[in-house]
Write an enzyme that holds these catalytic residues in place. Structure first.
Site, short mmCIF file in Angstrom:
data_model
loop_
_atom_site.label_atom_id
_atom_site.label_comp_id
_atom_site.label_asym_id
_atom_site.label_seq_id
_atom_site.Cartn_x
_atom_site.Cartn_y
_atom_site.Cartn_z
N LYS A 25 6.56 19.15 -16.47
CA LYS A 25 7.06 19.13 -15.20
C LYS A 25 6.16 19.78 -14.34
O LYS A 25 5.28 20.75 -15.06
CB LYS A 25 8.41 19.99 -14.90
CG LYS A 25 9.39 19.33 -13.75
CD LYS A 25 10.07 18.21 -13.91
CE LYS A 25 10.70 17.78 -12.53
NZ LYS A 25 11.65 16.59 -12.87
N ASP A 61 9.84 13.40 -7.84
CA ASP A 61 10.97 14.36 -8.17
C ASP A 61 11.26 14.77 -6.83
O ASP A 61 10.80 13.95 -5.70
CB ASP A 61 10.61 15.60 -9.00
CG ASP A 61 12.26 16.13 -9.10
OD1 ASP A 61 12.93 15.62 -10.03
OD2 ASP A 61 12.29 17.34 -8.62
P1 NDP Z 1 14.92 13.50 -2.83
O1 NDP Z 1 13.97 14.26 -2.47
O2 NDP Z 1 14.79 11.91 -2.82
O3 NDP Z 1 16.46 13.94 -2.36
C1 NDP Z 1 16.91 14.98 -2.59
C2 NDP Z 1 18.04 15.02 -1.69
O4 NDP Z 1 18.76 16.48 -2.06
C3 NDP Z 1 17.92 15.26 -0.12
O5 NDP Z 1 19.07 14.63 0.48
C4 NDP Z 1 17.75 16.76 0.01
O6 NDP Z 1 18.10 17.02 1.33
C5 NDP Z 1 19.00 17.37 -0.95
N1 NDP Z 1 18.85 18.65 -1.29
C6 NDP Z 1 17.69 19.19 -2.12
N2 NDP Z 1 17.56 20.51 -2.11
C7 NDP Z 1 18.68 20.75 -1.51
C8 NDP Z 1 19.49 22.01 -1.56
N3 NDP Z 1 19.10 23.16 -1.66
N4 NDP Z 1 20.73 22.13 -0.61
C9 NDP Z 1 21.19 20.91 -0.40
N5 NDP Z 1 20.65 19.78 -0.58
C10 NDP Z 1 19.60 19.45 -0.92
O7 NDP Z 1 15.07 13.76 -4.41
P2 NDP Z 1 15.76 12.81 -5.60
O8 NDP Z 1 16.95 12.11 -5.33
O9 NDP Z 1 14.80 12.35 -6.57
O10 NDP Z 1 16.22 14.16 -6.83
C11 NDP Z 1 17.37 14.61 -6.53
C12 NDP Z 1 17.83 15.54 -7.97
O11 NDP Z 1 17.91 14.51 -9.07
C13 NDP Z 1 16.86 16.63 -8.12
O12 NDP Z 1 17.79 17.56 -9.07
C14 NDP Z 1 16.12 15.88 -9.29
O13 NDP Z 1 15.44 16.62 -10.14
C15 NDP Z 1 16.68 15.08 -9.98
N6 NDP Z 1 16.28 13.84 -10.68
C16 NDP Z 1 15.69 12.83 -10.02
C17 NDP Z 1 15.07 11.79 -10.68
C18 NDP Z 1 14.30 10.70 -9.95
O14 NDP Z 1 14.14 9.58 -10.64
N7 NDP Z 1 14.20 10.73 -8.52
C19 NDP Z 1 15.30 11.80 -12.15
C20 NDP Z 1 15.76 12.65 -12.76
C21 NDP Z 1 16.49 13.85 -11.75
P3 NDP Z 1 16.91 17.58 2.27
O15 NDP Z 1 16.33 16.18 2.49
O16 NDP Z 1 17.81 18.28 3.54
O17 NDP Z 1 15.95 18.43 1.44
#
Ligand code: NDP
Length: 451
Positions: free
Chosen positions: A125, A165
């Site tokens: 990572k 991510d």
């Molecule tokens: P994105 O950046 O596309 O979206 C993340 C979302 O989560 C946003 O809406 C963001 O809001 C919100 N968020 C992030 N941090 C916080 C926080 N501290 N409190 C509240 N809301 C929060 O990321 P992904 O959708 O790609 O990833 C989401 C999760 O899934 C992560 O844990 C990632 O590690 C996991 N994941 C993703 C994969 C992928 O293929 N994309 C694969 C496997 C796991 P805001 O815009 O306000 O920050």
């Protein structure tokens, strides 16, 4: 004290300033205890001690200039945690909260997740404490170039293949891949999550969200149920949440929540049709805040509250929970609330969204619990398929990739169920996933001798 307890105690001492890493190690190693007795060769080879130490940690300075010419310095990371079963593979996260402990926790989890996919991928990572929010496109581009200016020497199609991510989507992958290609002068599959025009795979953007739903469908099927008519909640509004919602809609369920780090919306009619299109435009094109959804469709908005706070405070009825935002978003009181409102299953789209206390509440109350490393492995699985297609210089159709994804998610569920049974914890998918993922890596490490 068992060997595993000793290793956990050592990590707590040595990695004191890294609570997320300690949490992940404790969660994984505790569930591996049943392997100690059956595999004395792992103890002899000190596999439990070795697996918590990364193969390599790279930390570097990322200097870049904003549009006004002011210089900023961020910190870059790549933790190549374990490369026993294939080239390192795992995403890059750009978020102000990133520090070594977060990247180590994610890299550690990635070892077992990648192993579970059945594809040959080691765990890694990386990322940076850079905050892409509020930056212009050209600032993001200059940052991505500066980041790749150092990272390129540590990666390669047969060495380490990063992906996206949090904070790293198609735009960032494009800038990083373009710069890598420029300096290395090679068109190879060194990053995944690429756009279709330059080597991406169909279904990669959808893969994590779709995969979570496929996995949850397998969990529900063990109780003779499916998604039809189910009330579902997700959190976040990014890549994972967006495609979780699309797949739930296709299977006849409805998703009633969305959030970002400012607040939560509840839409009892479900995020579908025109509303889902609005979400996609809001988050991927205009990069706006989720409050705009509430304003546009006249639904309640809860400022400063997470989805789980709202469920706890409002008592929303929830059949299936598919968290999709970030680590440690579901605490014990949230888990208790989900139990109270009759939740049947929780499958984790985000990485480590539930605290250890919350997981215990699910398990003690008979809630089906699908841990992240199994439930959200669809993303990295299709990344692995993107690598295969790049090596073949060939592109599979949407149906081919989707079918492979579906089969991989089924196989992850099956191997987790079987490992849980074989090691005396029937029905415990957390233990099953950890053991199934661990065994392959541990056996490879034993085979290599002392390296
Ligand atoms: P994105 O950046 O596309 O979206 C993340 C979302 O989560 C946003 O809406 C963001 O809001 C919100 N968020 C992030 N941090 C916080 C926080 N501290 N409190 C509240 N809301 C929060 O990321 P992904 O959708 O790609 O990833 C989401 C999760 O899934 C992560 O844990 C990632 O590690 C996991 N994941 C993703 C994969 C992928 O293929 N994309 C694969 C496997 C796991 P805001 O815009 O306000 O920050």
């Amino acid at each position: 004290m068992s060997i595993i307890d000793e290793v956990i105690a050592k990590v707590k001492e040595k990695d004191k300033g890294q609570p997320e890493f300690i949490q992940a190690v404790e969660e994984v190693l505790t569930t591996l205890k049943p392997t100690e007795e059956k595999h004395p060769e792992f103890i002899k080879a000190k596999i439990y001690d070795r697996i918590v130490e990364p193969d390599r940690v790279v930390m570097f300075r990322v200097p870049w200039e904003d549009d006004k010419g002011e210089i900023h310095i961020n910190r870059g990371f790549r933790v190549q945690f374990n490369g026993s079963i294939g080239p390192y593979k795992g995403g890059l996260r750009f978020h102000p909260s990133v520090y070594l402990g977060i990247i180590k926790f994610l890299g550690f989890e990635q070892i077992f997740k990648n192993s579970l996919t059945t594809l040959p991928m080691g765990g890694a990572k990386g990322g940076s404490d850079f905050n892409p929010k509020g930056k212009t496109d050209s600032e993001v581009m200059r940052f991505c170039y500066a980041f790749m200016r150092e990272l390129y020497r540590h990666i390669g199609p047969d060495t380490d293949v990063p992906a996206g991510d949090i904070g790293v989507g198609g735009r960032e992958i494009g800038y990083m891949y373009g710069y890598y290609k420029k300096i290395v002068n090679e068109h190879t599959g060194v990053l995944t999550g690429k756009a279709l025009e330059y080597g991406g795979s169909l279904i990669r953007p959808e893969a994590t969200g779709y995969g979570v739903v496929y996995f949850a469908a397998e969990m529900l099927a063990t109780k003779g149920m499916d998604f039809n008519g189910k009330v579902v909640v997700t959190s976040g509004s990014g890549n994972v949440a967006q495609y979780t919602i699309e797949k739930v809609n296709q299977l006849g369920g409805k998703v009633i929540t969305l959030s970002d780090s400012n607040g939560t919306i509840v839409d009892m009619d479900g995020v579908k049709g025109e509303k889902w299109n609005f979400l996609m435009d809001l988050k991927n094109v205009r990069r706006g805040r989720i409050k705009e959804y509430a304003d546009k469709f006249n639904v309640p908005y809860y400022e400063g509250k997470s989805v789980w706070d709202v469920i706890r405070d409002e008592g929303l009825k929830v059949d299936v929970a598919l968290p999709g935002a970030t680590q440690n978003e579901i605490h014990k009181d949230h888990a208790e609330a989900l139990v109270r409102v009759g939740t049947i299953a929780v499958a984790e789209g985000a990485n480590m969204p539930s605290t250890l206390d919350a997981i215990k509440v699910f398990q003690d109350n008979g809630v089906l619990y699908g841990p992240a490393k199994a439930a959200n492995a669809g993303g990295v699985a299709v990344s692995g398929l993107e690598m295969s297609q790049n090596s073949l210089r060939y592109a599979w159709t949407r149906e081919e990739v989707d079918n492979r994804l579906k089969n991989i998610m089924k196989s992850i569920h099956k191997s987790s169920v079987e490992a849980a049974e074989a090691y005396g914890r029937p029905g415990d998918l957390l233990t099953g996933a950890n053991i199934a993922g661990f065994l392959k890596v541990a056996k490879a490490m034993v085979a290599f001798g002392v390296v």
